[in-house]
Design an enzyme around this catalytic site. Structure first.
Site, short mmCIF file in Angstrom:
data_model
loop_
_atom_site.label_atom_id
_atom_site.label_comp_id
_atom_site.label_asym_id
_atom_site.label_seq_id
_atom_site.Cartn_x
_atom_site.Cartn_y
_atom_site.Cartn_z
N GLU A 34 0.53 -0.92 0.22
CA GLU A 34 0.47 -0.09 0.13
C GLU A 34 0.86 1.78 0.35
O GLU A 34 0.78 2.15 1.02
CB GLU A 34 -0.94 0.11 1.52
N PRO A 35 2.02 0.93 -0.64
CA PRO A 35 2.33 2.57 -0.54
C PRO A 35 1.44 3.90 -1.45
O PRO A 35 0.89 3.85 -2.38
CB PRO A 35 3.47 2.38 -2.15
N GLY A 36 2.55 5.22 -0.46
CA GLY A 36 1.57 5.78 -0.98
C GLY A 36 2.33 7.33 -1.39
O GLY A 36 2.38 7.40 -2.27
N ARG A 37 2.99 8.10 -0.30
CA ARG A 37 3.99 8.88 -0.21
C ARG A 37 5.39 8.05 -1.16
O ARG A 37 5.58 9.02 -2.48
CB ARG A 37 4.72 9.07 0.75
N ARG A 95 1.34 19.74 6.21
CA ARG A 95 2.81 18.71 7.01
C ARG A 95 3.86 20.48 7.96
O ARG A 95 3.52 19.48 8.91
CB ARG A 95 3.78 18.57 6.15
N TYR A 135 3.70 18.37 11.34
CA TYR A 135 4.57 17.74 12.00
C TYR A 135 5.95 18.37 11.92
O TYR A 135 6.79 17.26 11.83
CB TYR A 135 4.43 16.41 10.72
N CYS A 140 -3.87 33.56 10.09
CA CYS A 140 -3.29 34.23 11.46
C CYS A 140 -3.16 33.35 12.25
O CYS A 140 -4.23 33.51 12.76
CB CYS A 140 -4.39 35.00 11.44
N GLU A 141 -1.94 32.57 12.19
CA GLU A 141 -1.66 31.89 13.12
C GLU A 141 0.02 31.48 12.91
O GLU A 141 0.28 31.35 12.19
CB GLU A 141 -2.28 30.21 12.70
N1 LLP Z 1 -1.83 1.99 4.64
C1 LLP Z 1 -1.94 2.99 5.49
C2 LLP Z 1 -2.99 1.69 6.22
C3 LLP Z 1 -1.90 3.81 6.20
O1 LLP Z 1 -2.54 3.75 7.08
C4 LLP Z 1 -1.29 4.37 5.37
C5 LLP Z 1 -0.41 5.80 5.72
C6 LLP Z 1 -0.43 3.77 3.65
C7 LLP Z 1 -0.77 2.50 3.68
C8 LLP Z 1 0.71 5.06 3.26
O2 LLP Z 1 1.83 4.89 3.43
P1 LLP Z 1 2.70 6.16 3.06
O3 LLP Z 1 3.25 4.79 2.09
O4 LLP Z 1 2.32 6.77 2.36
O5 LLP Z 1 3.78 5.71 4.58
N2 LLP Z 1 -0.90 12.68 6.78
C9 LLP Z 1 1.03 12.24 7.17
C10 LLP Z 1 0.75 10.69 6.76
C11 LLP Z 1 0.02 10.12 7.18
C12 LLP Z 1 0.08 8.94 6.57
C13 LLP Z 1 -1.32 7.91 6.91
N3 LLP Z 1 -1.73 6.47 6.53
C14 LLP Z 1 1.94 13.18 6.00
O6 LLP Z 1 1.80 13.78 5.89
O7 LLP Z 1 3.54 12.41 6.46
#
Ligand code: LLP
Length: 421
Positions: free
Chosen positions: A276-279, A315, A319, A344-345
């Site tokens: 499940e890659p996102g970033r 972000r 964070y 305004c923060e």
């Molecule tokens: N699978 C599940 C169940 C997740 O909760 C997440 C991310 C991913 C996959 C994808 O993770 P990645 O490969 O993108 O790291 N908003 C935060 C990141 C929150 C991630 C939440 N879950 C940020 O901007 O750093």
């Protein structure tokens, strides 16, 4: 690696000048590069080349724009979704339901029904009450839901506390020590077909060791579940691989190193692996383009006030995240600057005392590595309309989400006629 490069003194995204996009669309605006997206998909897929038919399910939460999802769908990716909205967006963008996995601790009955109707590949369950609800919903529809339990392996991912998910005190998954009991209970639920195991310990991980520790625990559990008679056919290893944000920090492990570790640790598991890659897919493929409104004297360094704010890119304030900030047309000089937005923060701060290109009112700057968790986390705080998005491919580009007019915000509210009675 990305496709934002300086040519002739100014930044191009692929073959398109960032200045041309700012001129035509206005700022702030998110800009995505198709070549970077496809490069990252290719690198991630190559890293898993020795696995048998892995399912790469893009974490839609990182970037749910339809054009981005359609691009990834065209490369064969599936989707990891965490709401009915993400599910419908993924399907609308052309991701087939049989490549979709539904994660999240709070799936509602309504969302379960939508996912069952569409015929998704797998639900990742996070609690026993959720399993009971899903079984009932599936039975009421005359179906069986294919499920995995998300295991909480109690591993410290070593990332920011707000994006760490694999410690026992976090809300995610079922406790590792209760897994056998939870699986036994799930087997007795007639609406469920228990097919797998899932894990995801956090995001922006810069060390493979916690991932390896978690996967090793999952491997041991698969053995025990099989001994207990469960037919385990899938293992979802989640996402989490970090990307480089700050060029001064060590580069996070490459997808190739991750793939090598996964291939080694999962040898003999005899399951279909899911990811499940996102970033790592979209992070470097996007930048937030913004214009300097003015520069104001500060006690220690000048304040560079830009027209992007915390509502556009949350972000840094949420964070303390670091995004590289580059002038689109650097003049050569560098200066320590405080980069802030108009909200305004005090938290509306992108960088303090940052050594960066000297910029002046009217100049364009790009916040790099903003393709993941950028536009998707934007809001309208301070009544600022949602940030538009542009997708580039070679010398072509298109607005893939338009900037809403301020009237849309105003007209969205209604004033009951009894006010003032
Ligand atoms: N699978 C599940 C169940 C997740 O909760 C997440 C991310 C991913 C996959 C994808 O993770 P990645 O490969 O993108 O790291 N908003 C935060 C990141 C929150 C991630 C939440 N879950 C940020 O901007 O750093």
């Amino acid at each position: 690696m990305d496709h934002f490069e300086y040519v002739g003194g100014a930044m191009l995204v692929e073959q398109v000048p960032m200045e041309a996009i700012a001129e035509a669309v206005g700022t702030p605006v998110y800009v995505y590069s198709t070549a970077t997206l496809s490069r990252h998909v290719g690198v991630f897929r190559d890293a898993l080349a020795r696995l048998d038919n892995p399912l790469i399910a893009f974490a839609v939460k990182a970037n749910p724009n339809a054009a981005v999802l359609a691009t990834l769908a065209g490369m064969g990716l599936g989707a990891d979704v965490v709401s009915g909205g993400e599910l419908l967006r993924a399907i609308a963008a052309g991701i087939p339901a049989d490549r979709i996995v539904f994660s999240g601790v709070g799936k509602t009955e309504h969302e379960m029904r939508i996912a069952l109707e569409r015929g998704i590949f797998q639900f990742n369950l996070e609690s026993e009450p959720e399993a009971e609800m899903l079984s009932q919903v599936a039975l009421s529809m005359g179906r069986r839901a294919a499920v995995a339990y998300r295991i909480n392996p109690d591993v410290d991912a070593g990332t920011h506390a707000k994006i760490s998910t694999g410690k026992s005190e976090n809300k995610f998954g079922i406790p590792y020590d209760r897994a056998l009991a939870s699986y036994a209970a799930a087997r007795d639920l007639p609406g469920l077909d228990v097919q797998g195991v899932a894990v995801h310990i956090g995001s922006q991980l810069t060390d493979l060791a916690p991932l390896e520790a978690a996967f090793t625990k999952v491997g041991a559990l698969i053995g025990r579940l099989r001994e207990a008679g469960h037919d385990i056919r899938t293992a979802d290893l989640g996402g989490g691989l970090g990307v480089p944000y700050d060029p001064a920090l060590p580069v996070p492990p490459s997808p190739a190193a991750y793939g090598e570790m996964v291939t080694r640790v999962t040898q003999g598991w005899n399951v279909r692996l899911m990811f499940e890659p996102g970033r790592v897919i979209v992070g470097n493929a996007g930048a937030l383009l913004s214009r300097v409104i003015r520069v104001k004297e500060g006690a220690n360094a000048p304040f560079v006030i830009v027209d992007a704010a915390m509502n556009d890119l949350l972000r840094p304030s949420l964070y303390d995240a670091w995004h590289d900030i580059r002038a689109v047309r650097p003049a050569g000089a560098r200066v320590a600057s405080n980069v802030v937005g108009p909200v305004c923060e005090t938290g509306d701060t992108f960088a303090m005392g940052r050594d960066m290109d000297r910029v002046a009112a009217g100049d364009l700057v790009a916040f790099m590595t903003a393709g993941a968790y950028g536009a998707t986390m934007a809001g309208t705080y301070n009544s600022r309309p949602l940030t538009p998005e542009v997708l580039v491919s070679g010398d072509k580009w298109a607005v893939v989400r338009a900037r809403p007019p301020i009237e849309a915000l105003i007209e969205g509210d209604s004033i009951p006629d009894w006010i003032g009675d």
